[in-house]
Design a protein around this motif. Structure first.
Motif, PDB file in Angstrom:
ATOM      1  N   GLU A 137      -9.566  97.316  63.607  1.00  0.00           N
ATOM      2  CA  GLU A 137      -9.964  96.195  62.764  1.00  0.00           C
ATOM      3  C   GLU A 137      -8.938  95.964  61.659  1.00  0.00           C
ATOM      4  OE1 GLU A 137     -11.987  98.583  63.772  1.00  0.00           O
ATOM      5  OE2 GLU A 137     -13.932  97.753  64.405  1.00  0.00           O
ATOM      6  N   LEU A 138      -8.231  97.036  61.266  1.00  0.00           N
ATOM      7  CA  LEU A 138      -7.230  96.921  60.210  1.00  0.00           C
ATOM      8  C   LEU A 138      -6.012  96.128  60.655  1.00  0.00           C
ATOM      9  CD1 LEU A 138      -7.334 100.538  58.728  1.00  0.00           C
ATOM     10  CD2 LEU A 138      -8.507  98.491  57.908  1.00  0.00           C
ATOM     11  N   ASN A 143      -8.555  89.450  58.091  1.00  0.00           N
ATOM     12  CA  ASN A 143      -9.547  90.280  57.403  1.00  0.00           C
ATOM     13  C   ASN A 143      -8.935  91.353  56.514  1.00  0.00           C
ATOM     14  OD1 ASN A 143     -11.666  88.909  58.563  1.00  0.00           O
ATOM     15  ND2 ASN A 143     -11.972  90.371  60.226  1.00  0.00           N
ATOM     16  N   CYS A 144      -7.643  91.264  56.238  1.00  0.00           N
ATOM     17  CA  CYS A 144      -6.972  92.302  55.455  1.00  0.00           C
ATOM     18  C   CYS A 144      -7.558  92.427  54.052  1.00  0.00           C
ATOM     19  CB  CYS A 144      -5.474  92.001  55.356  1.00  0.00           C
ATOM     20  SG  CYS A 144      -4.568  93.182  54.327  1.00  0.00           S
ATOM     21  N   THR A 145      -7.867  93.677  53.655  1.00  0.00           N
ATOM     22  CA  THR A 145      -8.333  93.957  52.298  1.00  0.00           C
ATOM     23  C   THR A 145      -7.345  94.826  51.527  1.00  0.00           C
ATOM     24  OG1 THR A 145      -9.514  95.960  52.972  1.00  0.00           O
ATOM     25  CG2 THR A 145     -10.731  93.861  53.087  1.00  0.00           C
ATOM     26  N   GLY A 146      -6.235  95.195  52.161  1.00  0.00           N
ATOM     27  CA  GLY A 146      -5.261  96.075  51.527  1.00  0.00           C
ATOM     28  C   GLY A 146      -5.496  97.541  51.799  1.00  0.00           C
ATOM     29  N   PHE A 147      -6.525  97.857  52.591  1.00  0.00           N
ATOM     30  CA  PHE A 147      -6.857  99.252  52.896  1.00  0.00           C
ATOM     31  C   PHE A 147      -5.853  99.812  53.895  1.00  0.00           C
ATOM     32  CE2 PHE A 147      -9.380 102.418  55.365  1.00  0.00           C
ATOM     33  CZ  PHE A 147      -9.730 103.260  54.322  1.00  0.00           C
ATOM     34  N   GLU A 149      -2.586 100.029  53.962  1.00  0.00           N
ATOM     35  CA  GLU A 149      -1.749  98.869  54.280  1.00  0.00           C
ATOM     36  C   GLU A 149      -0.578  99.169  55.213  1.00  0.00           C
ATOM     37  OE1 GLU A 149       0.912  97.645  50.744  1.00  0.00           O
ATOM     38  OE2 GLU A 149      -0.800  98.674  49.814  1.00  0.00           O
ATOM     39  N   SER A 152      -2.094  99.672  58.639  1.00  0.00           N
ATOM     40  CA  SER A 152      -2.556  98.346  59.068  1.00  0.00           C
ATOM     41  C   SER A 152      -1.410  97.495  59.587  1.00  0.00           C
ATOM     42  CB  SER A 152      -3.246  97.621  57.903  1.00  0.00           C
ATOM     43  OG  SER A 152      -4.399  98.307  57.480  1.00  0.00           O
TER      44      SER A 152
END
Length: 229
Positions: A137-138, A143-147, A149, A152
């Motif tokens: 999902e990353l 849908n990127c949230t910076g988690f 990174e 990802s």
């Protein structure tokens, strides 16, 4: 009696890959599972399924190793190929902080290597068969949230390479899947992850089995639901 189906699972030494090999063996597939070196987990699995499991060796970060695997499998007909290999390094760091080698290792193992395997084994897979790669999902830019990174970005690169591969093979009948298994408790996923392996991998295999005969590329989660690029 119908002929037993055959799959290659690349990156099956531990974690999700080992769980994939186990699930396919339990479903009576002929499984060719790969690891970079000796895997105690695969050795134990072969004791449980001696007539179902073969073990092969490949280093997904080494192009010559991938080509050698393809030569060894040149007479094998596959119903499915599942590339699982991946690593996660420096997941809390920023581009300024990360060691360049750690980032390049992730790009090689998570993006370039899997696509080299797909390229090398593509025509070993039946025309109505399935080629799947374990994404995340990353890897979704939308849908990127910076988690995580940097990790990802390697999965987003994988998704782009698979998209380009699909464009080069437009109109062909094989099913191409990028599958996000969810955040699973493994050595890589960590103890803080939200899913047990048993809550993910059987569903992932269900998606692969349902996808046979459905041509084209899809980016999906473990339930088969479409994810945004």
């Amino acid at each position: 009696m119908s002929q037993r189906r055959t799959i290659v699972v690349v990156g099956a030494s531990r974690g999700l890959g080992l769980a994939l090999a186990k699930e396919y063996c339990a479903r009576n597939w002929h499984v060719i599972a790969t690891s970079r070196g000796r895997s105690e987990g695969l050795d134990k699995l072969r004791e449980c399924y001696p007539s179902s499991l073969e073990i092969e060796t490949v280093d997904i970060a080494d192009g010559s190793s991938i080509r050698a695997l393809a030569r060894r499998l040149e007479t094998v007909s596959l119903d499915a190929l599942f590339v699982n290999a991946g690593i996660c390094k420096a997941n809390t760091l920023t581009p300024l902080e990360v060691d360049e080698k750690d980032f390049l290792d992730m790009m090689s193992t998570n993006a370039l290597g899997p696509m080299r395997v797909v390229e090398a084994l593509y025509y070993r897979v039946a025309e109505q068969g399935v080629i799947a790669i374990m994404s995340s999902e990353l890897g979704s830019i939308v849908n990127c949230t910076g988690f995580w990174e940097l990790y990802s970005s390697s999965k987003a690169a994988l998704n782009m390479l698979m998209k380009a591969f699909s464009a080069r093979h437009a109109g062909e009948s094989r099913s191409l899947l990028l599958i996000a298994p969810g955040w699973v408790r493994t050595e890589m996923g960590g103890e803080q992850a939200t899913l047990e392996i048993a809550e993910s991998i059987p569903l992932v295999v269900d998606v692969v089995e349902r996808s046979a005969g459905i041509p084209g590329l899809r980016f999906v989660n473990r339930h088969g639901e479409i994810l945004p690029w």
